[in-house]
Design a protein around this motif. Structure first.
Motif, PDB file in Angstrom:
ATOM      1  N   UNK A  34     100.932 133.445  22.047  1.00 35.47           N
ATOM      2  CA  UNK A  34     101.110 134.280  23.239  1.00 35.47           C
ATOM      3  C   UNK A  34     100.492 135.669  23.102  1.00 35.47           C
ATOM      4  N   UNK A  35     100.204 136.106  21.883  1.00 35.02           N
ATOM      5  CA  UNK A  35      99.643 137.444  21.669  1.00 35.02           C
ATOM      6  C   UNK A  35      98.318 137.583  22.410  1.00 35.02           C
ATOM      7  N   UNK A  36      98.213 138.597  23.272  1.00 35.80           N
ATOM      8  CA  UNK A  36      97.020 138.745  24.115  1.00 35.80           C
ATOM      9  C   UNK A  36      95.846 139.391  23.387  1.00 35.80           C
ATOM     10  N   UNK A  42      99.607 134.643  26.686  1.00 36.86           N
ATOM     11  CA  UNK A  42     100.390 133.948  27.708  1.00 36.86           C
ATOM     12  C   UNK A  42     101.742 134.630  27.843  1.00 36.86           C
ATOM     13  N   UNK A  43     102.387 134.371  28.982  1.00 38.68           N
ATOM     14  CA  UNK A  43     103.759 134.840  29.187  1.00 38.68           C
ATOM     15  C   UNK A  43     104.774 133.890  28.571  1.00 38.68           C
ATOM     16  N   UNK A  44     104.300 132.789  27.994  1.00 38.48           N
ATOM     17  CA  UNK A  44     105.207 131.857  27.343  1.00 38.48           C
ATOM     18  C   UNK A  44     104.541 130.541  27.012  1.00 38.48           C
ATOM     19  N   UNK A  45     105.256 129.722  26.255  1.00 38.17           N
ATOM     20  CA  UNK A  45     104.811 128.382  25.860  1.00 38.17           C
ATOM     21  C   UNK A  45     105.739 127.355  26.485  1.00 38.17           C
ATOM     22  N   UNK A  68     107.240 135.154  24.644  1.00 32.07           N
ATOM     23  CA  UNK A  68     106.254 135.724  23.714  1.00 32.07           C
ATOM     24  C   UNK A  68     106.864 136.298  22.440  1.00 32.07           C
ATOM     25  N   UNK A  69     108.173 136.631  22.462  1.00 29.12           N
ATOM     26  CA  UNK A  69     108.814 137.150  21.246  1.00 29.12           C
ATOM     27  C   UNK A  69     109.373 136.034  20.376  1.00 29.12           C
TER      28      UNK A  69
END
Length: 278
Positions: A34-36, A42-45, A68-69
């Protein structure tokens, strides 16, 4: 590793089909992907077990959602629409309906066109009970109640859409304002599991404008559960009718709230592309 990337009104997710990957998704991998700057962004998986499963929640396709965290979220409105579109694209679903099993409850999706671009989603029944939201110390319900966050009194309604939300009514909304407020609300002591924050401006009885800060994800351009929460909260306090257009920076979702507080969401999904990595 192969993934597909989609967005729902600017809220973007990577779909990880566990049946097509040897790797196992986990919190650490989700954070990296998710790291841009260092990942794909991305905002999530959305980790899908794309085999129909039966259980206490019924029969459907199972979905796990990572922030993302690295934390897992109970439900995502944009996420379930994206996953439903993937199921259509990948050939898992040929009909016009699909059931998706999430940690926050069963979601039923109806495709409104042959491609699966536009969908109506039954998001479940809204709850204003503090015990179901994870609210402690401020009453059995928080409906149009003044609550102090960061030394500022705010007009709040708390609601669960399978995940917890704090909806704050304001005269004006902005990205800066929701980010500032969410510093105090996201993991406030009165929310034992944290909370998603929406600030809301009433435009008229069928239109509201919101800005969103999602627990574990941060500021987002749109949110399906957030739209249902905001529309449902404003319906519960009598400020809007049962059909509400929710205006967000990423676009508009149409929300219908029944007399029994069932929430229906209608919106679109677009595919961005495929991701393939060694």
């Amino acid at each position: 590793m192969r993934m597909e990337k989609y967005h729902g009104l600017g809220n973007d997710y990577l779909v990880f089909d566990s049946s097509k990957n040897k790797e196992t998704m986990n919190s650490g991998m989700a954070m990296k992907l998710c790291d841009r700057h260092l990942g794909f962004g991305a905002d999530g998986i959305l980790e899908g077990e794309c085999v129909k499963e039966s259980g206490t929640k019924g029969t459907g396709f199972r979905l796990r959602i990572y922030n993302p965290d690295g934390s897992e979220v109970e439900k995502s409105g944009n996420g379930v629409r994206i996953f439903a579109r993937y199921l259509k694209d990948a050939g898992y679903v040929n009909g016009n309906e699909v059931t998706i099993l999430t940690k926050g409850g069963t979601v039923k999706v109806k495709y409104l066109d042959d491609m699966g671009d536009n969908m109506e989603v039954f998001m479940g029944r809204l709850s204003f009970a503090s015990r179901e939201i994870g609210v402690i110390g401020i009453g059995n319900t928080v409906i149009d109640k003044t609550v102090t966050f960061g030394k500022e009194d705010m007009r709040c309604t708390c609601v669960s859409v399978g995940n917890p939300h704090c909806v704050i009514l304001l005269d004006e909304v902005s990205k800066e304002r929701v980010c500032r407020i969410a510093k105090h609300t996201e993991y406030a002591r009165c929310f034992k599991n944290g909370v998603n924050t929406q600030i809301v401006k009433i435009l008229d009885r069928n239109n509201i404008q919101i800005e969103i800060f999602e627990r574990g994800a941060g500021y987002t351009l749109s949110s399906g559960t957030g739209s249902c929460a905001a529309a449902g909260a404003m319906y519960q306090v009598g400020l809007v009718d049962s059909d509400v257009n929710v205006h967000m920076p990423g676009g508009i979702l149409r929300i219908h709230i029944t007399k029994d507080l069932d929430a229906y969401m209608t919106g679109t999904v677009e595919k961005i592309g495929s991701v393939l990595t060694d």
